[in-house]
Design a protein around this motif. Structure first.
Motif, PDB file in Angstrom:
ATOM      1  N   LEU A 210       0.849  -1.183   0.000  1.00  0.00           N
ATOM      2  CA  LEU A 210       0.000   0.000   0.000  1.00  0.00           C
ATOM      3  C   LEU A 210       0.886   1.234   0.000  1.00  0.00           C
ATOM      4  CD1 LEU A 210      -2.733  -1.080   2.557  1.00  0.00           C
ATOM      5  CD2 LEU A 210      -2.881  -1.039   0.080  1.00  0.00           C
ATOM      6  N   THR A 211       0.617   2.119  -0.947  1.00  0.00           N
ATOM      7  CA  THR A 211       1.378   3.355  -1.026  1.00  0.00           C
ATOM      8  C   THR A 211       0.562   4.473  -0.403  1.00  0.00           C
ATOM      9  OG1 THR A 211       2.295   2.583  -3.105  1.00  0.00           O
ATOM     10  CG2 THR A 211       2.571   4.909  -2.604  1.00  0.00           C
ATOM     11  N   GLU A 212       1.169   5.177   0.486  1.00  0.00           N
ATOM     12  CA  GLU A 212       0.470   6.313   1.089  1.00  0.00           C
ATOM     13  C   GLU A 212       0.412   7.449   0.086  1.00  0.00           C
ATOM     14  OE1 GLU A 212       1.006   7.853   4.840  1.00  0.00           O
ATOM     15  OE2 GLU A 212       1.152   5.925   5.848  1.00  0.00           O
TER      16      GLU A 212
ATOM     17  N   LEU B 290      -1.709  21.781 -13.045  1.00  0.00           N
ATOM     18  CA  LEU B 290      -0.304  21.541 -12.747  1.00  0.00           C
ATOM     19  C   LEU B 290      -0.211  21.075 -11.297  1.00  0.00           C
ATOM     20  CD1 LEU B 290       2.340  21.784 -14.316  1.00  0.00           C
ATOM     21  CD2 LEU B 290       2.642  24.052 -13.293  1.00  0.00           C
ATOM     22  N   VAL B 291       0.237  19.852 -11.100  1.00  0.00           N
ATOM     23  CA  VAL B 291       0.310  19.259  -9.767  1.00  0.00           C
ATOM     24  C   VAL B 291       1.756  18.854  -9.502  1.00  0.00           C
ATOM     25  CG1 VAL B 291      -0.579  17.459  -8.243  1.00  0.00           C
ATOM     26  CG2 VAL B 291      -2.043  18.381 -10.050  1.00  0.00           C
ATOM     27  N   ALA B 292       2.362  19.477  -8.518  1.00  0.00           N
ATOM     28  CA  ALA B 292       3.753  19.177  -8.164  1.00  0.00           C
ATOM     29  C   ALA B 292       4.648  19.233  -9.411  1.00  0.00           C
ATOM     30  CB  ALA B 292       3.845  17.818  -7.469  1.00  0.00           C
ATOM     31  N   GLY B 293       4.377  20.196 -10.281  1.00  0.00           N
ATOM     32  CA  GLY B 293       5.199  20.389 -11.475  1.00  0.00           C
ATOM     33  C   GLY B 293       4.840  19.491 -12.641  1.00  0.00           C
ATOM     34  N   GLU B 294       3.811  18.660 -12.494  1.00  0.00           N
ATOM     35  CA  GLU B 294       3.421  17.766 -13.592  1.00  0.00           C
ATOM     36  C   GLU B 294       2.001  18.079 -14.055  1.00  0.00           C
ATOM     37  OE1 GLU B 294       4.232  13.617 -13.123  1.00  0.00           O
ATOM     38  OE2 GLU B 294       5.833  14.038 -11.694  1.00  0.00           O
ATOM     39  N   GLN B 295       1.776  17.975 -15.358  1.00  0.00           N
ATOM     40  CA  GLN B 295       0.437  18.197 -15.897  1.00  0.00           C
ATOM     41  C   GLN B 295      -0.434  16.967 -15.658  1.00  0.00           C
ATOM     42  OE1 GLN B 295       0.005  19.744 -19.859  1.00  0.00           O
ATOM     43  NE2 GLN B 295       1.858  20.987 -19.699  1.00  0.00           N
ATOM     44  N   VAL B 296      -1.572  17.215 -15.025  1.00  0.00           N
ATOM     45  CA  VAL B 296      -2.520  16.133 -14.733  1.00  0.00           C
ATOM     46  C   VAL B 296      -3.839  16.458 -15.422  1.00  0.00           C
ATOM     47  CG1 VAL B 296      -3.832  14.986 -12.908  1.00  0.00           C
ATOM     48  CG2 VAL B 296      -1.425  15.563 -12.538  1.00  0.00           C
ATOM     49  N   ALA B 297      -4.404  15.474 -16.091  1.00  0.00           N
ATOM     50  CA  ALA B 297      -5.721  15.614 -16.723  1.00  0.00           C
ATOM     51  C   ALA B 297      -6.771  15.153 -15.726  1.00  0.00           C
ATOM     52  CB  ALA B 297      -5.790  14.773 -17.996  1.00  0.00           C
TER      53      ALA B 297
ATOM     54  N   CYS C   5       2.191   2.130 -24.292  1.00  0.00           N
ATOM     55  CA  CYS C   5       2.396   1.919 -22.859  1.00  0.00           C
ATOM     56  C   CYS C   5       1.251   2.556 -22.070  1.00  0.00           C
ATOM     57  CB  CYS C   5       3.748   2.458 -22.414  1.00  0.00           C
ATOM     58  SG  CYS C   5       3.911   4.230 -22.572  1.00  0.00           S
ATOM     59  N   ALA C   6       1.075   2.077 -20.862  1.00  0.00           N
ATOM     60  CA  ALA C   6      -0.008   2.573 -20.010  1.00  0.00           C
ATOM     61  C   ALA C   6       0.316   3.981 -19.523  1.00  0.00           C
ATOM     62  CB  ALA C   6      -0.207   1.641 -18.815  1.00  0.00           C
ATOM     63  N   ILE C   7      -0.730   4.702 -19.163  1.00  0.00           N
ATOM     64  CA  ILE C   7      -0.558   6.036 -18.585  1.00  0.00           C
ATOM     65  C   ILE C   7      -0.776   5.965 -17.074  1.00  0.00           C
ATOM     66  CG2 ILE C   7      -1.192   7.264 -20.699  1.00  0.00           C
ATOM     67  CD1 ILE C   7      -3.980   7.715 -19.462  1.00  0.00           C
ATOM     68  N   GLN C   8      -0.245   6.953 -16.391  1.00  0.00           N
ATOM     69  CA  GLN C   8      -0.416   7.034 -14.941  1.00  0.00           C
ATOM     70  C   GLN C   8      -1.835   7.484 -14.608  1.00  0.00           C
ATOM     71  OE1 GLN C   8       2.141   6.619 -12.361  1.00  0.00           O
ATOM     72  NE2 GLN C   8       0.262   6.620 -11.155  1.00  0.00           N
ATOM     73  N   THR C   9      -2.446   6.841 -13.637  1.00  0.00           N
ATOM     74  CA  THR C   9      -3.739   7.305 -13.137  1.00  0.00           C
ATOM     75  C   THR C   9      -3.575   7.716 -11.677  1.00  0.00           C
ATOM     76  OG1 THR C   9      -4.435   5.093 -12.451  1.00  0.00           O
ATOM     77  CG2 THR C   9      -5.032   5.781 -14.686  1.00  0.00           C
ATOM     78  N   TYR C  10      -4.478   8.564 -11.217  1.00  0.00           N
ATOM     79  CA  TYR C  10      -4.421   9.061  -9.838  1.00  0.00           C
ATOM     80  C   TYR C  10      -5.800   8.953  -9.210  1.00  0.00           C
ATOM     81  CZ  TYR C  10      -0.281  11.289 -11.830  1.00  0.00           C
ATOM     82  OH  TYR C  10       0.893  11.514 -12.474  1.00  0.00           O
TER      83      TYR C  10
ATOM     84  N   VAL D 190     -11.536  19.652  -5.850  1.00  0.00           N
ATOM     85  CA  VAL D 190     -11.036  18.390  -6.410  1.00  0.00           C
ATOM     86  C   VAL D 190      -9.645  18.133  -5.819  1.00  0.00           C
ATOM     87  CG1 VAL D 190     -10.421  17.150  -8.517  1.00  0.00           C
ATOM     88  CG2 VAL D 190     -12.274  18.850  -8.565  1.00  0.00           C
ATOM     89  N   TYR D 191      -9.489  16.959  -5.215  1.00  0.00           N
ATOM     90  CA  TYR D 191      -8.206  16.543  -4.649  1.00  0.00           C
ATOM     91  C   TYR D 191      -7.651  15.377  -5.466  1.00  0.00           C
ATOM     92  CZ  TYR D 191      -9.389  19.187  -0.423  1.00  0.00           C
ATOM     93  OH  TYR D 191      -9.722  20.173   0.456  1.00  0.00           O
ATOM     94  N   ILE D 192      -6.343  15.397  -5.688  1.00  0.00           N
ATOM     95  CA  ILE D 192      -5.659  14.289  -6.357  1.00  0.00           C
ATOM     96  C   ILE D 192      -4.794  13.579  -5.316  1.00  0.00           C
ATOM     97  CG2 ILE D 192      -3.945  13.685  -8.122  1.00  0.00           C
ATOM     98  CD1 ILE D 192      -6.519  14.768  -9.283  1.00  0.00           C
ATOM     99  N   GLY D 193      -4.852  12.260  -5.325  1.00  0.00           N
ATOM    100  CA  GLY D 193      -3.992  11.478  -4.444  1.00  0.00           C
ATOM    101  C   GLY D 193      -2.614  11.338  -5.066  1.00  0.00           C
ATOM    102  N   TRP D 194      -1.639  11.919  -4.419  1.00  0.00           N
ATOM    103  CA  TRP D 194      -0.282  11.996  -4.968  1.00  0.00           C
ATOM    104  C   TRP D 194       0.637  11.121  -4.136  1.00  0.00           C
ATOM    105  CZ3 TRP D 194       0.285  14.089  -9.538  1.00  0.00           C
ATOM    106  CH2 TRP D 194       1.562  14.386 -10.000  1.00  0.00           C
ATOM    107  N   ALA D 195       1.318  10.198  -4.755  1.00  0.00           N
ATOM    108  CA  ALA D 195       2.207   9.292  -4.010  1.00  0.00           C
ATOM    109  C   ALA D 195       3.612   9.849  -3.906  1.00  0.00           C
ATOM    110  CB  ALA D 195       2.249   7.937  -4.693  1.00  0.00           C
TER     111      ALA D 195
END
Ligand code: FES
Length: 116
Positions: free
Chosen positions: A4-6, A27-34, A97-102, A111-116
């Protein structure tokens, strides 16, 4: 054994910033998130904004829908229609290749994004 990743829940925008049955980029922690407001299903999803096919920052402008008997939620890149699962990030119609999901959480119209 599953690891489990916090995650840290980061506020990224208001629900009103994302069109119904559409997406927006944050822009989340310097990365573009859709971020996708799948209003027809009452669900929210988030993925990387980068389409791995031609390295375009475009997925937030993709078309969302459902596929298969399980009605898996998906997003189609507007450029060449590579389609990715919004649950797993797996490419559903090509050898990409697969894309990252959050994980996404909505609280008090934020709206909150869960960031590991
Ligand atoms: S750039 Fe997304 S499918 Fe080609």
């Amino acid at each position: 054994m599953e690891t489990l990743t916090e995650v840290t829940w980061l506020p990224v925008c208001q629900t009103s910033d994302v069109p119904a049955d559409g997406g927006a980029c944050a822009l989340v922690a310097g990365e573009q998130v859709a971020i996708f407001n799948f209003a027809r299903r009452g669900e929210w999803y988030a993925t990387q904004n980068l389409c791995p096919h031609k390295q375009q920052m475009i997925l937030a402008r993709g078309m969302i829908g459902s596929t298969g008997e399980a009605c898996e939620p998906k997003v189609a890149c507007p450029y060449h229609k590579r389609t990715f699962s919004l649950l797993t990030g797996e490419c559903l119609n090509a050898d990409e290749c697969a894309i990252q999901t959050y994980p996404v959480r909505i609280e008090n119209d934020t709206v909150y994004i869960g960031w590991a």
